[in-house]
Design a protein around this motif. Structure first.
Motif, mmCIF file in Angstrom:
data_model
loop_
_atom_site.group_PDB
_atom_site.id
_atom_site.type_symbol
_atom_site.label_atom_id
_atom_site.label_comp_id
_atom_site.label_asym_id
_atom_site.label_seq_id
_atom_site.Cartn_x
_atom_site.Cartn_y
_atom_site.Cartn_z
ATOM 1 N N MET A 1 88.424 47.078 95.473
ATOM 2 C CA MET A 1 89.425 45.706 95.378
ATOM 3 C C MET A 1 89.847 45.038 96.520
ATOM 4 O O MET A 1 89.887 43.920 96.755
ATOM 5 N N SER A 2 90.050 45.969 97.646
ATOM 6 C CA SER A 2 90.271 45.314 98.917
ATOM 7 C C SER A 2 89.341 44.850 99.592
ATOM 8 O O SER A 2 89.612 43.683 100.151
ATOM 9 N N GLY A 3 88.054 45.059 99.299
ATOM 10 C CA GLY A 3 86.951 44.272 99.847
ATOM 11 C C GLY A 3 86.937 43.055 99.580
ATOM 12 O O GLY A 3 86.239 41.949 100.042
ATOM 13 N N ILE A 4 87.379 42.547 98.065
ATOM 14 C CA ILE A 4 87.372 41.272 97.650
ATOM 15 C C ILE A 4 88.263 40.186 98.488
ATOM 16 O O ILE A 4 87.846 39.211 98.488
ATOM 17 N N ALA A 5 89.062 40.959 99.129
ATOM 18 C CA ALA A 5 89.823 39.923 100.112
ATOM 19 C C ALA A 5 88.932 39.317 101.105
ATOM 20 O O ALA A 5 89.540 38.527 101.774
ATOM 21 N N LEU A 6 87.720 39.874 101.419
ATOM 22 C CA LEU A 6 86.855 39.147 102.620
ATOM 23 C C LEU A 6 85.992 38.363 101.960
ATOM 24 O O LEU A 6 85.151 37.700 102.506
ATOM 25 N N VAL A 7 86.166 37.952 100.616
ATOM 26 C CA VAL A 7 85.560 36.852 99.963
ATOM 27 C C VAL A 7 85.533 35.615 100.806
ATOM 28 O O VAL A 7 84.511 34.680 100.809
ATOM 29 N N GLY A 8 86.822 35.288 101.435
ATOM 30 C CA GLY A 8 86.797 34.161 102.171
ATOM 31 C C GLY A 8 85.986 34.044 103.614
ATOM 32 O O GLY A 8 85.647 32.948 104.229
ATOM 33 N N SER A 9 85.250 35.045 103.924
ATOM 34 C CA SER A 9 84.359 35.153 104.992
ATOM 35 C C SER A 9 83.026 34.154 104.813
ATOM 36 O O SER A 9 82.644 33.953 105.783
ATOM 37 N N ILE A 10 82.680 33.694 103.685
ATOM 38 C CA ILE A 10 81.643 32.937 103.314
ATOM 39 C C ILE A 10 81.863 31.480 103.925
ATOM 40 O O ILE A 10 81.238 30.875 104.287
ATOM 41 N N THR A 11 83.433 31.403 104.281
ATOM 42 C CA THR A 11 83.795 29.924 104.990
ATOM 43 C C THR A 11 83.411 29.982 106.358
ATOM 44 O O THR A 11 83.330 29.056 107.154
ATOM 45 N N ILE A 12 83.073 31.159 107.118
ATOM 46 C CA ILE A 12 82.861 31.245 108.488
ATOM 47 C C ILE A 12 81.458 30.460 108.736
ATOM 48 O O ILE A 12 81.352 30.064 109.745
ATOM 49 N N LEU A 13 80.745 30.373 107.591
ATOM 50 C CA LEU A 13 79.364 29.529 107.699
ATOM 51 C C LEU A 13 79.428 28.129 107.695
ATOM 52 O O LEU A 13 78.768 27.597 107.963
ATOM 53 N N LEU A 14 80.667 27.691 107.514
ATOM 54 C CA LEU A 14 81.120 26.437 107.385
ATOM 55 C C LEU A 14 81.378 25.715 108.833
ATOM 56 O O LEU A 14 82.130 26.521 109.354
ATOM 57 N N LYS A 15 81.074 24.532 108.732
ATOM 58 C CA LYS A 15 81.706 23.605 109.756
ATOM 59 C C LYS A 15 83.073 23.609 109.818
ATOM 60 O O LYS A 15 83.512 23.227 108.481
ATOM 61 N N PRO A 16 83.879 23.385 110.639
ATOM 62 C CA PRO A 16 85.403 23.027 110.543
ATOM 63 C C PRO A 16 85.618 21.700 109.555
ATOM 64 O O PRO A 16 86.462 22.018 108.932
ATOM 65 N N ALA A 126 90.670 42.632 86.660
ATOM 66 C CA ALA A 126 91.405 42.196 87.684
ATOM 67 C C ALA A 126 90.824 41.699 89.082
ATOM 68 O O ALA A 126 91.091 40.789 89.777
ATOM 69 N N ALA A 127 89.300 42.324 89.031
ATOM 70 C CA ALA A 127 88.652 41.918 90.190
ATOM 71 C C ALA A 127 88.025 40.564 90.013
ATOM 72 O O ALA A 127 87.917 39.689 90.849
ATOM 73 N N VAL A 128 88.036 40.096 88.758
ATOM 74 C CA VAL A 128 87.453 38.839 88.382
ATOM 75 C C VAL A 128 88.527 37.670 88.890
ATOM 76 O O VAL A 128 88.426 36.718 89.260
ATOM 77 N N HIS A 129 89.753 38.194 88.326
ATOM 78 C CA HIS A 129 90.974 37.587 88.726
ATOM 79 C C HIS A 129 91.211 37.387 90.186
ATOM 80 O O HIS A 129 91.435 36.430 90.813
ATOM 81 N N GLU A 130 91.166 38.315 90.917
ATOM 82 C CA GLU A 130 91.300 38.261 92.458
ATOM 83 C C GLU A 130 90.142 37.241 93.306
ATOM 84 O O GLU A 130 90.867 36.708 94.266
ATOM 85 N N VAL A 131 88.961 37.141 92.657
ATOM 86 C CA VAL A 131 88.235 36.226 93.485
ATOM 87 C C VAL A 131 88.713 34.802 93.707
ATOM 88 O O VAL A 131 88.750 34.414 94.955
ATOM 89 N N PRO A 132 89.145 34.102 92.820
ATOM 90 C CA PRO A 132 89.502 32.705 93.097
ATOM 91 C C PRO A 132 90.846 32.921 93.714
ATOM 92 O O PRO A 132 91.199 31.985 94.619
ATOM 93 N N GLN A 133 91.629 33.805 93.443
ATOM 94 C CA GLN A 133 92.922 33.958 94.047
ATOM 95 C C GLN A 133 92.941 34.129 95.743
ATOM 96 O O GLN A 133 93.577 33.727 96.588
ATOM 97 N N GLU A 134 91.990 35.165 95.941
ATOM 98 C CA GLU A 134 91.709 35.649 97.180
ATOM 99 C C GLU A 134 91.350 34.130 98.116
ATOM 100 O O GLU A 134 91.788 34.081 99.241
ATOM 101 N N LEU A 135 90.348 33.477 97.505
ATOM 102 C CA LEU A 135 90.113 32.433 98.289
ATOM 103 C C LEU A 135 90.892 31.387 98.420
ATOM 104 O O LEU A 135 91.082 30.611 99.336
#
Length: 232
Positions: A1-16, A126-135
């Motif tokens: 569950m804590s690892g889901i908090a890193l879902v925002g890492s996909i945005t590192i691939l995006l340009k500013p 809970a994990a399914v709910h966390e993905v959009p919230q963490e994003l």
């Protein structure tokens, strides 16, 4: 569950520039999931075991506490060097999410100890709910002044309260009565969404932007409602 908090890492691939276009939709999504999580999950769950008036007191206490905390943070922010760009709402998000994750860890671990199958089901929901919230949380932190890598790190740290709650439940091996705290957390989320996030997503300059923000807000609410109905 804590690892889901890193879902925002996909945005590192995006340009500013691309990230800037996604930040307000992420904030809109966060507003929908925070309100939906509070209204469809936390309030019904917390109210079930309490008298209506006592349940309302816990909910109001959570709302009022975060109002007081934000007033202090605004005062503190205004007295600090202007080099600090981090907005007070970012700290509220981290605190609220940490409380929410700790309570989730308590509840899911307690459920797992009673019935492993039910515990796994609760974790998946809970994990399914966390993905959009963490994003959404990631978008709020970046828009509020956090660098992307710092936002990921602090999101992860707030997520580590989930296993902390699970360990507390495991070592005490008992079912926790956390109804009041669940409602307190719901009050936190309602305050953040209504006071900080909804006003933020209303600052649009076109019908298309308004429709996009409202659409992402609706998606967040719909996801949490679907999960509440699925778990009923």
């Amino acid at each position: 569950m804590s690892g889901i908090a890193l879902v925002g890492s996909i945005t590192i691939l995006l340009k500013p520039a691309a990230l800037d276009r996604l930040l307000l939709p992420f904030v809109s999504l966060a507003a929908g999931t925070l309100l939906g999580g509070a209204l469809f999950h936390m309030v019904p769950e917390g109210s079930a075991a309490l008298e209506p008036l006592l349940a309302s007191v816990w909910l109001a206490a959570g709302f009022a506490t975060f109002l007081g905390l934000e007033l202090f943070l605004h005062w503190h922010h205004s007295h600090r060097s202007q080099r600090s760009r981090r907005q007070p709402v970012t700290y509220l998000i981290l605190i609220g999410d940490a409380v929410h994750n700790f309570l989730g860890g308590l509840g899911i671990a307690s459920t797992f100890l009673i019935n492993p199958t039910a515990g796994i089901t609760a974790w998946v929901a809970a994990a399914v709910h966390e993905v959009p919230q963490e994003l959404g949380d990631f978008g709020i932190l970046v828009r509020g002044g956090f660098p992307r890598r710092s936002a990921l790190l602090w999101n992860l740290l707030s997520g580590l309260t989930f296993p902390l709650g699970g360990l507390v439940a495991y070592f005490t091996a008992q079912q926790f009565e956390v109804s009041g705290l669940v409602l307190f957390g719901a009050g936190n989320f309602i305050y953040i969404a209504a006071s900080d996030l909804v006003p933020e997503i209303k600052t649009h300059q076109s019908f298309r932007a308004a429709a996009t923000h409202f659409g992402f807000f609706g998606v967040g609410m719909a996801l949490t409602l679907f999960l509440a109905m699925w778990n009923a």
